[in-house]
Scaffold this motif. Structure first.
Motif, PDB file in Angstrom:
ATOM      1  N   UNK A 343       0.830  -0.955   0.049  1.00 34.13           N
ATOM      2  CA  UNK A 343       0.077  -0.054   0.019  1.00 34.13           C
ATOM      3  C   UNK A 343       0.897   1.202   0.048  1.00 34.13           C
ATOM      4  N   UNK A 344       2.054   1.131   0.725  1.00 33.73           N
ATOM      5  CA  UNK A 344       2.863   2.363   0.893  1.00 33.73           C
ATOM      6  C   UNK A 344       3.548   2.749  -0.406  1.00 33.73           C
ATOM      7  N   UNK A 345       3.815   1.271  -1.227  1.00 36.38           N
ATOM      8  CA  UNK A 345       4.545   1.686  -2.381  1.00 36.38           C
ATOM      9  C   UNK A 345       3.712   2.319  -3.252  1.00 36.38           C
ATOM     10  N   UNK A 346       2.281   1.434  -3.423  1.00 36.02           N
ATOM     11  CA  UNK A 346       1.337   2.185  -4.325  1.00 36.02           C
ATOM     12  C   UNK A 346       0.918   3.643  -4.246  1.00 36.02           C
ATOM     13  N   UNK A 347       0.919   4.038  -2.863  1.00 36.38           N
ATOM     14  CA  UNK A 347       0.477   5.387  -2.695  1.00 36.38           C
ATOM     15  C   UNK A 347       1.738   6.389  -3.035  1.00 36.38           C
ATOM     16  N   UNK A 348       2.844   6.134  -2.889  1.00 31.70           N
ATOM     17  CA  UNK A 348       4.320   6.980  -3.296  1.00 31.70           C
ATOM     18  C   UNK A 348       4.094   6.801  -4.923  1.00 31.70           C
ATOM     19  N   UNK A 349       3.815   5.830  -5.546  1.00 32.08           N
ATOM     20  CA  UNK A 349       3.593   5.698  -6.780  1.00 32.08           C
ATOM     21  C   UNK A 349       2.454   6.674  -7.649  1.00 32.08           C
ATOM     22  N   UNK A 350       1.462   6.625  -6.699  1.00 34.97           N
ATOM     23  CA  UNK A 350       0.481   7.529  -7.395  1.00 34.97           C
ATOM     24  C   UNK A 350       0.630   8.863  -7.128  1.00 34.97           C
ATOM     25  N   UNK A 351       1.419   9.245  -6.121  1.00 35.31           N
ATOM     26  CA  UNK A 351       1.924  10.648  -5.847  1.00 35.31           C
ATOM     27  C   UNK A 351       2.867  11.243  -6.670  1.00 35.31           C
ATOM     28  N   UNK A 352       3.863  10.132  -7.169  1.00 32.44           N
ATOM     29  CA  UNK A 352       4.896  10.560  -8.081  1.00 32.44           C
ATOM     30  C   UNK A 352       4.168  10.625  -9.456  1.00 32.44           C
TER      31      UNK A 352
END
Length: 491
Positions: A343-352
């Motif tokens: 979830x953390x990885x996906x959230x960072x990817x979305x913000x990127x």
């Protein structure tokens, strides 16, 4: 050549009118996460850095410091080749048998109470340590390398319009400061006690005072030693320490605004957007770029007005820190560590993706606003470029951490977590991160010393590399010694 004429030559030399391309800057900086990737493979597969021997330190230094130094000097025109050189050993590391039988030296926690403590809701995260340490390494390398001819001019700070490596470095320094500034806010929210505006301002002033003092010291030393400087960077008297020093009080004052604005990211866009509207629709941009320097405001107009762009960058970093610093994005979630990690990885990817899309929308000529990045103005395109770049870098570090060191997310007590974190983190990067501002100050002092004793424009590639390696060796040694003796310098 006289001292005055050499000073003028140096001032002209550091001027960069066009900068480099965004893809090239991305390629050069990609060397850092690739070097961290190789470090992680060595550690996860071979336990190469445990115990930490002189050989371990040498390899740690070459990967985490030397790789970026090469990327900005000897491999400046071929960073992809350097990336391939760093990637090639990764496969070899995994072809060798894993060092499962090797006796590992146990880590003795500095605080034995860690064993009895429950897990901290705001734990240290190896990927964040690596990211911040790497940003500090890049900053320290660049501030001296820029004075040598081996460092390409397109990497130096751009005069007015365009992008460059050092322009990104300045913004990244502010962004990383914003990321860690989320920690006291999260602690306050976790305690359930709201701090009054007056107390918050007093607290921020205590953190600002040392930075402002450093700004005054730098101002007096530059003027007193007749050191070469570029006035259009920040102005006649302003410098980067003043920008850093005034950020905490402004952010503290903005806490009340968050009652009406949903997030720090929205506040960052609001600040950056309003500032951009003023630049494009009033005489402000012309004033910053062309006004005569007749009074204190006009003499320092670049530093004063670009502060609002840096404030937006700081807020963008703080927004990212609000969800990557806690143990879980949703504290009430009972998801498994693996799910939380994904979830953390996906959230960072979305913000990127969001920051990158906004940047291209802002700068695109066909489907966007067609604006141009300006570090001198710290305009909205610059804010979005810095935010997207740093979020991508954090994503890369988090991905490496997730793949190679999943145990860091599965700890059940304080001691286990600390051991896992230390195993997954480069000591060099941890040392740069731990005392970043003190290390940055020492790097500035050594940079001044080198410039006063060496005619940097007159030396060849061999001497240049020797000086830069010696300089970074001294800076890194200082940082690692502080960490070895458990010293944290609070400025």
């Amino acid at each position: 050549m006289s001292k005055q004429s050499y000073k003028q030559q140096k001032e002209d030399f550091v001027s960069n009118l066009s900068g480099g391309s965004v893809p090239e800057i991305a390629a050069v900086t990609a060397v850092v996460p690739v070097a961290i990737l190789l470090w992680s493979a060595l550690q996860a597969r071979q336990s190469f850095f445990r115990p930490y021997t002189p050989l371990s330190y040498a390899v740690d230094f070459l990967l985490c410091v030397g790789a970026f130094l090469l990327a900005t000097t000897l491999y400046a025109s071929t960073p992809v080749l350097l990336i391939l050189f760093l990637l090639a050993p990764v496969a070899s590391v995994y072809m060798l048998p894993a060092q499962t039988a090797r006796k590992k030296k146990p880590i003795v926690p500095r605080d034995d109470k860690n064993a009895a403590r429950p897990l901290d809701v705001l734990p240290a995260k190896p990927f964040l340590t690596s990211y911040r340490g790497a940003m500090m390494v890049m900053t320290c390398v660049s501030i001296l390398a820029v004075d040598f001819r081996l460092f390409p001019r397109r990497f130096a700070k751009v005069e007015t319009w365009g992008t460059s490596l050092m322009d990104m470095g300045v913004g990244s320094f502010v962004f990383t400061a914003g990321v860690v500034a989320a920690r006291p806010v999260l602690k306050e929210r976790a305690s359930g006690k709201s701090m009054s505006l007056v107390k918050r301002l007093v607290y921020s002033a205590r953190h600002s005072a040392p930075l402002l003092v450093l700004g005054v010291i730098r101002l007096l030393s530059v003027k007193g030693l007749d050191y070469a400087e570029h006035v259009t960077e920040y102005g006649v008297h302003w410098n980067f320490f003043f920008t850093l020093g005034f950020l905490p009080p402004f952010v503290a004052a903005f806490q009340a605004v968050l009652r009406y604005v949903p997030s720090y990211a929205a506040l960052a866009l609001l600040v950056g957007g309003v500032y951009e509207v003023l630049l494009e629709n009033t005489a402000l941009k012309a004033y910053i770029l062309t006004a005569p320097r007749t009074d204190l405001l006009s003499m320092n107009r670049e530093g004063i007005f670009s502060f609002f762009g840096y404030l937006a960058i700081f807020l963008a970093g703080q927004d990212l820190g609000m969800f990557i610093i806690p143990r879980a994005i949703n504290p009430r979630s009972k998801a498994t560590p693996g799910t939380q990690r994904n979830t953390l990885l996906m959230t960072i990817a979305v913000w990127a993706a969001i920051w990158s899309a906004l940047y291209y929308l802002c700068t695109g000529y066909s489907f966007g606003l067609g604006l141009v990045v300006s570090r001198r103005l710290a305009n909205l395109p610059y804010v979005l470029w810095v935010a997207s770049f740093n979020t991508i870098q954090i994503f890369a570090c988090c991905l490496i951490d997730t793949v190679f060191f999943p145990a860091t997310y599965n700890a059940t007590d304080g001691r286990t977590e600390r051991e896992a974190n230390e195993f997954a983190t480069s000591r060099v990067l941890r040392a740069f991160n731990r005392n970043g501002l003190a290390v940055f100050l020492v790097a500035n002092l050594l940079t001044g010393l080198v410039n006063m004793t060496v005619r940097t424009l007159d030396v060849g590639p061999s001497v240049t590399m020797a000086v830069l390696l010696g300089y970074m060796g001294a800076v890194t040694g200082f940082a690692v010694l502080l960490d070895m003796y458990d010293v944290s310098v609070k400025l």
